[in-house]
Design an enzyme around this catalytic site. Structure first.
Site, mmCIF file in Angstrom:
data_model
loop_
_atom_site.group_PDB
_atom_site.id
_atom_site.type_symbol
_atom_site.label_atom_id
_atom_site.label_comp_id
_atom_site.label_asym_id
_atom_site.label_seq_id
_atom_site.Cartn_x
_atom_site.Cartn_y
_atom_site.Cartn_z
ATOM 1 N N ASP A 13 43.534 36.211 45.326
ATOM 2 C CA ASP A 13 43.756 37.577 45.792
ATOM 3 C C ASP A 13 44.789 38.248 44.893
ATOM 4 O OD1 ASP A 13 43.803 39.722 48.085
ATOM 5 O OD2 ASP A 13 45.910 39.179 47.746
ATOM 6 N N GLY A 14 44.587 39.539 44.589
ATOM 7 C CA GLY A 14 45.467 40.230 43.650
ATOM 8 C C GLY A 14 46.921 40.264 44.092
ATOM 9 N N ASN A 39 30.436 37.934 48.538
ATOM 10 C CA ASN A 39 29.609 39.074 48.155
ATOM 11 C C ASN A 39 28.131 38.740 48.026
ATOM 12 O OD1 ASN A 39 31.705 41.202 47.474
ATOM 13 N ND2 ASN A 39 32.373 39.583 46.070
ATOM 14 N N GLU A 94 40.423 37.640 39.967
ATOM 15 C CA GLU A 94 39.169 37.941 40.649
ATOM 16 C C GLU A 94 38.992 36.945 41.792
ATOM 17 O OE1 GLU A 94 36.137 39.145 42.315
ATOM 18 O OE2 GLU A 94 36.676 40.348 40.548
ATOM 19 N N ASP A 149 41.782 47.513 40.232
ATOM 20 C CA ASP A 149 40.373 47.902 40.344
ATOM 21 C C ASP A 149 39.704 47.046 41.421
ATOM 22 O OD1 ASP A 149 38.001 49.183 39.876
ATOM 23 O OD2 ASP A 149 37.472 47.985 38.116
#
Length: 533
Positions: free
Chosen positions: A356-357, A248, A331, A374
């Protein structure tokens, strides 16, 4: 003789191929990071980047081959490499301004597919020409390195191998080394410098004087001076942090009341912390209904899992308003977790796993009272976290009366919108699904459970919380609507989340600029500028 010496050494030509291939991939990866803060980092943007770059390379291959046959002078090739290096070096200086100018122009001239059109136009202007020039390298070098038909296969194969190896390094170095360490802007400058040095070695080695190369050095020095700031939000004056991670672009902004994290999209809010510990006024407040739906007022202890932890806004609120809670977060971006600890007062005993979720759920066998999903940002919705298979995995990790809460951040109204797909998919897994629109935003919260008593527990539980949260829960209760399932489903094989999200973004942009379009039509550019001023 000096020219013959350097060109007769095929390893120098192979190095030219190596560094050209490396620079092409580095520029491609840099392009994704340059565009992400403005257009997101979705598969759609990646498709545009790869497509335009392949167009540029194909045209460069054609031109390079014809040029080498027509005039087999290496000066022309290395002159083109100088121009490519200068152009790439200028990207950190002017690239973001070009993106904003293209967006400002197109936003008033097109009514649909804004993201695709603007990203494509920006790519064409910024990246096509230098990569077209680098596309001329391979056919030109083939002309200079092939001595006879007896060894042309081996020679061309060696060129291809050096190009591929360079491309491999050009793929890994920006992602794992230069962009996280020094940022996108300096990454462009590094690879521009490599190309420029490659061309300078040729001109020095052949004893040729090149005005183009000399000018290239001066321009590159200016690019290093003016293009190394790395600031995407160049108009902001009160940022406390701006940087990049593997995943990011990150921006932390602070004012008297709040600390805010934005990722990739300059004007979005991904996490927020109120300095007075009050409610945020955002979807996190609505999500606090999930613990009450799962029986927080009755249970001595609750287990909460947050997929897409961010800086821990929901975790911090849960700790404030409820008693004993065991909170875990997942996260994928460890730099965000570091920012959470530095700027957002993330509780020390909240465990955050960098993963990774969905992969996390596959790796653990615990069950939770509440699971918050989320992990959705604009159209960069992970398809693997939007399918029947994913929500089935979530259900399996919930206790019998557990509740899943999902933040859907794009509120579409047309038939077959992204939220309808998500909600229908969730309804195929959970028997009780409710939604509530978040006031003054495009967010919508969804609550899902297999317990028929979730609303009764919310009603009873809100009497046990403080007055501020009680008022919030009353608003949530009044807005909750049972979701009536349709026939839209997403699975691991077919989940067109980005195309669906792009459709919603088009509508949102259209609504936002409609007033300014009308103003422009009535009063022209002067009236528009006066209004914006």
């Amino acid at each position: 003789m000096r020219e013959k010496t350097i060109l007769s050494n095929k390893y120098y030509l192979y190095l030219t191929e190596f560094f050209a291939g490396m620079s092409v991939m580095a520029v491609e990866l840099g392009a994704s990071r340059l565009l992400a803060p403005y257009f997101s980092s979705s598969q759609i943007v990646w498709t545009i980047i790869i497509g335009t770059i392949m167009i540029a390379m194909a045209l460069g291959n054609i031109y390079g081959g014809r040029s080498a046959d027509r005039d087999p002078n290496p000066d022309r090739l290395y002159g083109r490499i100088v121009i490519a290096a200068i152009w790439i070096g200028l990207i950190p200086v002017v690239g973001k301004y070009i993106i904003l100018a293209v967006s400002a122009l197109l936003i008033f001239s097109i009514s649909s597919h804004f993201l695709v059109c603007a990203a494509f136009a920006a790519c064409m202007i910024i990246f096509v020409y230098p990569l077209f020039l680098l596309g001329t390298v391979t056919p030109s070098l083939a002309k200079y390195t092939v001595d006879s038909l007896a060894d042309n296969g081996r020679t061309v194969g060696n060129l291809g191998a050096f190009n591929t190896i360079g491309s491999i390094l050009g793929t890994f170095l920006p992602t794992f080394v230069t962009i996280p360490a020094v940022g996108t802007s300096i990454t462009f400058l590094i690879f521009a410098g490599i190309l420029l040095a490659l061309a300078l070695v040729y001109f020095v080695g052949t004893g040729r004087k090149s005005i183009r190369a000399g000018a290239g050095v001066l321009i590159f020095i200016l690019c290093c001076i003016f293009g190394s700031s790395g600031s995407f939000a160049f108009w902001e004056q009160d940022l406390v942090y701006e940087g990049e991670s593997v995943y990011n672009y990150l921006q932390v902004k602070e004012d008297e009341k709040s600390v805010i994290l934005s990722t990739n999209v300059l004007f979005g809010v991904q996490s927020i912390m109120r300095k007075d510990d009050s409610l945020t006024g955002m979807y996190y407040d609505y999500a606090l209904a999930a613990p009450l739906m799962a029986g927080a007022a009755e249970k001595e202890r609750m287990d909460v899992l947050i997929l897409g932890m961010g800086t821990g806004t929901f975790a911090t609120q849960c700790r404030r308003y409820f008693d004993d809670m065991q909170i875990e977060g997942v996260e994928i971006d460890e730099k965000i977790t570091a920012l959470a600890e530095r700027y957002f007062r993330l509780p020390e005993d909240v465990t955050v796993t960098t993963y990774d979720g969905r992969a996390f759920l596959n790796a653990v066998d615990r069950q939770y009272d509440v699971i918050m999903v989320d992990a959705y940002q604009d159209i960069t919705i992970p398809f693997q976290m939007s399918s029947v298979e994913f929500f089935t995995l979530v259900r399996e990790h919930l206790k019998e009366d557990g509740v899943m809460v999902v933040n859907m951040n794009m509120r579409g109204e047309e038939e077959g919108n992204i939220n309808q797909y998500l909600a229908d998919t969730i309804c195929s897994v959970f028997s009780h699904v409710y939604t509530v629109d978040v006031t003054y935003s495009t967010n919508r919260e969804l609550f899902a459970s297999n317990s028929p008593d979730m609303l009764q527990r919310l009603e009873a539980g809100r009497e046990a919380v403080d007055s501020e949260l009680m008022a919030m829960m009353e608003r949530v209760g009044e807005g909750l609507t049972p979701y009536e399932a349709g026939s839209y489903r997403m699975n691991d094989d077919k989940a067109p989340v980005e195309l669906l999200g792009m459709r919603v973004i088009d509508d949102l942009i259209g609504d936002e600029v409609e007033y300014y379009k009308e103003l422009y039509e009535e009063q022209g550019i002067r009236g528009l500028l006066e209004q914006l001023g």
